[in-house]
Design a protein around this motif. Structure first.
Motif, PDB file in Angstrom:
ATOM      1  N   GLN A   1       9.800  -6.259   9.365  1.00  0.00           N
ATOM      2  CA  GLN A   1       8.765  -6.541   8.378  1.00  0.00           C
ATOM      3  C   GLN A   1       7.565  -7.264   8.976  1.00  0.00           C
ATOM      4  O   GLN A   1       6.429  -6.983   8.615  1.00  0.00           O
ATOM      5  N   THR A   2       7.840  -8.162   9.914  1.00  0.00           N
ATOM      6  CA  THR A   2       6.782  -9.030  10.416  1.00  0.00           C
ATOM      7  C   THR A   2       6.721  -9.027  11.939  1.00  0.00           C
ATOM      8  O   THR A   2       7.741  -9.211  12.608  1.00  0.00           O
TER       9      THR A   2
ATOM     10  N   VAL B   1       7.348  -2.412   7.883  1.00  0.00           N
ATOM     11  CA  VAL B   1       6.385  -3.354   8.476  1.00  0.00           C
ATOM     12  C   VAL B   1       5.259  -3.638   7.489  1.00  0.00           C
ATOM     13  O   VAL B   1       4.604  -2.724   6.998  1.00  0.00           O
ATOM     14  N   LYS B   2       5.040  -4.920   7.196  1.00  0.00           N
ATOM     15  CA  LYS B   2       4.006  -5.284   6.227  1.00  0.00           C
ATOM     16  C   LYS B   2       2.994  -6.291   6.757  1.00  0.00           C
ATOM     17  O   LYS B   2       2.034  -6.637   6.059  1.00  0.00           O
ATOM     18  N   SER B   3       3.192  -6.760   7.987  1.00  0.00           N
ATOM     19  CA  SER B   3       2.170  -7.630   8.566  1.00  0.00           C
ATOM     20  C   SER B   3       2.232  -7.591  10.090  1.00  0.00           C
ATOM     21  O   SER B   3       3.311  -7.537  10.677  1.00  0.00           O
ATOM     22  N   ILE B   4       1.035  -7.590  10.690  1.00  0.00           N
ATOM     23  CA  ILE B   4       0.899  -7.605  12.146  1.00  0.00           C
ATOM     24  C   ILE B   4      -0.051  -8.740  12.490  1.00  0.00           C
ATOM     25  O   ILE B   4      -1.194  -8.770  12.045  1.00  0.00           O
TER      26      ILE B   4
ATOM     27  N   GLU C   1       3.762   2.246   4.950  1.00  0.00           N
ATOM     28  CA  GLU C   1       2.642   2.464   4.038  1.00  0.00           C
ATOM     29  C   GLU C   1       2.184   1.138   3.445  1.00  0.00           C
ATOM     30  O   GLU C   1       1.461   1.107   2.460  1.00  0.00           O
ATOM     31  N   LYS C   2       2.606   0.037   4.071  1.00  0.00           N
ATOM     32  CA  LYS C   2       2.380  -1.291   3.502  1.00  0.00           C
ATOM     33  C   LYS C   2       1.275  -2.072   4.194  1.00  0.00           C
ATOM     34  O   LYS C   2       1.009  -3.216   3.847  1.00  0.00           O
ATOM     35  N   LEU C   3       0.617  -1.461   5.166  1.00  0.00           N
ATOM     36  CA  LEU C   3      -0.412  -2.181   5.904  1.00  0.00           C
ATOM     37  C   LEU C   3      -1.777  -2.033   5.254  1.00  0.00           C
ATOM     38  O   LEU C   3      -2.124  -0.978   4.741  1.00  0.00           O
ATOM     39  N   THR C   4      -2.531  -3.116   5.290  1.00  0.00           N
ATOM     40  CA  THR C   4      -3.894  -3.125   4.760  1.00  0.00           C
ATOM     41  C   THR C   4      -4.780  -3.867   5.748  1.00  0.00           C
ATOM     42  O   THR C   4      -4.298  -4.470   6.716  1.00  0.00           O
ATOM     43  N   ALA C   5      -6.062  -3.849   5.475  1.00  0.00           N
ATOM     44  CA  ALA C   5      -6.998  -4.550   6.348  1.00  0.00           C
ATOM     45  C   ALA C   5      -6.744  -6.051   6.364  1.00  0.00           C
ATOM     46  O   ALA C   5      -7.097  -6.735   7.318  1.00  0.00           O
TER      47      ALA C   5
ATOM     48  N   ARG D   1      -3.027   8.997   5.173  1.00  0.00           N
ATOM     49  CA  ARG D   1      -4.043   9.197   6.202  1.00  0.00           C
ATOM     50  C   ARG D   1      -5.432   8.810   5.729  1.00  0.00           C
ATOM     51  O   ARG D   1      -6.191   8.172   6.435  1.00  0.00           O
ATOM     52  N   LYS D   2      -5.771   9.229   4.516  1.00  0.00           N
ATOM     53  CA  LYS D   2      -7.102   8.922   4.004  1.00  0.00           C
ATOM     54  C   LYS D   2      -7.283   7.426   3.861  1.00  0.00           C
ATOM     55  O   LYS D   2      -8.294   6.850   4.260  1.00  0.00           O
ATOM     56  N   HIS D   3      -6.262   6.781   3.312  1.00  0.00           N
ATOM     57  CA  HIS D   3      -6.314   5.325   3.117  1.00  0.00           C
ATOM     58  C   HIS D   3      -6.428   4.606   4.454  1.00  0.00           C
ATOM     59  O   HIS D   3      -7.294   3.755   4.652  1.00  0.00           O
ATOM     60  N   TYR D   4      -5.537   4.948   5.397  1.00  0.00           N
ATOM     61  CA  TYR D   4      -5.558   4.292   6.680  1.00  0.00           C
ATOM     62  C   TYR D   4      -6.822   4.633   7.459  1.00  0.00           C
ATOM     63  O   TYR D   4      -7.343   3.817   8.208  1.00  0.00           O
ATOM     64  N   GLY D   5      -7.307   5.840   7.286  1.00  0.00           N
ATOM     65  CA  GLY D   5      -8.526   6.222   7.976  1.00  0.00           C
ATOM     66  C   GLY D   5      -9.690   5.344   7.595  1.00  0.00           C
ATOM     67  O   GLY D   5     -10.458   4.894   8.437  1.00  0.00           O
TER      68      GLY D   5
END
Length: 283
Positions: A172-173, A194-197, A216-220, A244-248
């Motif tokens: 997850q982390t 995985v939800k945080s890097i 599918e849990k990663l965001t900016a 793909r569109k979201h991550y792109g």
């Protein structure tokens, strides 16, 4: 009459204080772990939970095995943890085999073990605390339980010989600087949980060419600055079709440009507004 009442009250107070002292002593005894030595290693026994922690070896050795259990008081006691700094800067050790019940490796447990080449076992492993394998410059082989959910900050910082890393399905982390300076690491899978890097997590991994993004849990906001700074300029990111569109638009732009990597036109992602020729690719 009054004096008798005072005396009785004082006796009650003394009895209460005595009881409190006995209770405090009992609690203190429970709080203090017992220390035992078994087959060349020191363990602390937590009588409250009934488990043992590997504290340190009595003396350095090239190969060390952390057992699944040790005999204590006529019964087998589970070894569930490797203590903070257990092998800190032990330059003699080359191989560690982790018992099937160990699920936690403490802070700086193997930091600076510059000749440690292989870590085996760890069937129950779940958590690596910060700096656990920092600067283990010879560490090339790593097998562990795929249920690991936390890699703390700088866990594998400076592990220059590490080429591959297993896919951890429950991860997850990934903490800040977790793999920073792993210059031979060639690929990595961000599994579905995985939800945080953390910041600079893969900074300087100049051989890192393949990043498979299953989550599918990663965001900016949860991929921090510099997370992929300095990876290979021809790196390929593979992400879920429906994301793909979201991550792109969000995720990739964030970690590519905020990490100061040169990006490329991202096929099948909505980045047509990027007109310059670019070097990174997304499938």
């Amino acid at each position: 009459m009054m004096n008798g009442h005072i005396n009785r009250t004082l006796k009650k107070l003394v009895a209460l204080l005595a009881a409190l002292c006995l209770l405090a002593g009992a609690m203190s005894a429970l709080a203090e772990d017992r220390i035992v030595t078994y087959k060349g290693a020191v363990y602390s026994i937590d009588d409250f939970i009934g488990f043992a922690t590997f504290v340190r070896p009595v003396k350095s050795a090239r190969s060390v095995t952390i057992p699944a259990t040790i005999p204590v008081g006529g019964k087998q006691t589970i070894v569930y943890r490797i203590a903070d700094k257990a092998f800190y800067r032990d330059t003699k050790i080359t191989k560690i085999t982790i018992g099937k019940n160990v699920w936690h490796i403490g802070k700086r447990a193997f930091e600076g073990c510059t000749n440690l080449k292989a870590v085996e076992g760890g069937a129950a492993m779940q958590t690596f605390e910060a700096y656990a394998f920092k600067n283990c410059k010879s560490l090339a082989a790593f097998t562990l339980n795929k249920d690991v959910h936390t890699i703390g900050k700088q866990t594998f910082y400076g592990c220059k010989a590490l080429k591959t890393f297993p896919t951890l399905n429950k991860l997850q982390t990934i903490g800040a600087n977790a793999f920073k300076g792993c210059v031979k690491l060639t690929k990595f899978t961000l599994a579905k949980n995985v939800k945080s890097i953390g910041k600079n997590a893969f900074n300087g991994c100049k051989a890192l060419k393949t990043i498979t993004v299953k989550t599918e849990k990663l965001t900016a906001s949860n991929v921090k600055d510099g997370a992929f700074k300095g990876i290979n300029s021809k790196a390929t990111f593979s992400c879920p079709k429906k994301k793909r569109k979201h991550y792109g638009k969000r995720f990739i732009i964030h970690f590519v440009f905020k990490s100061l990597i040169i990006a490329t036109y991202l096929r099948e992602c909505s980045l047509k507004e990027l007109t310059k020729p670019l070097n990174n690719d997304i499938k």
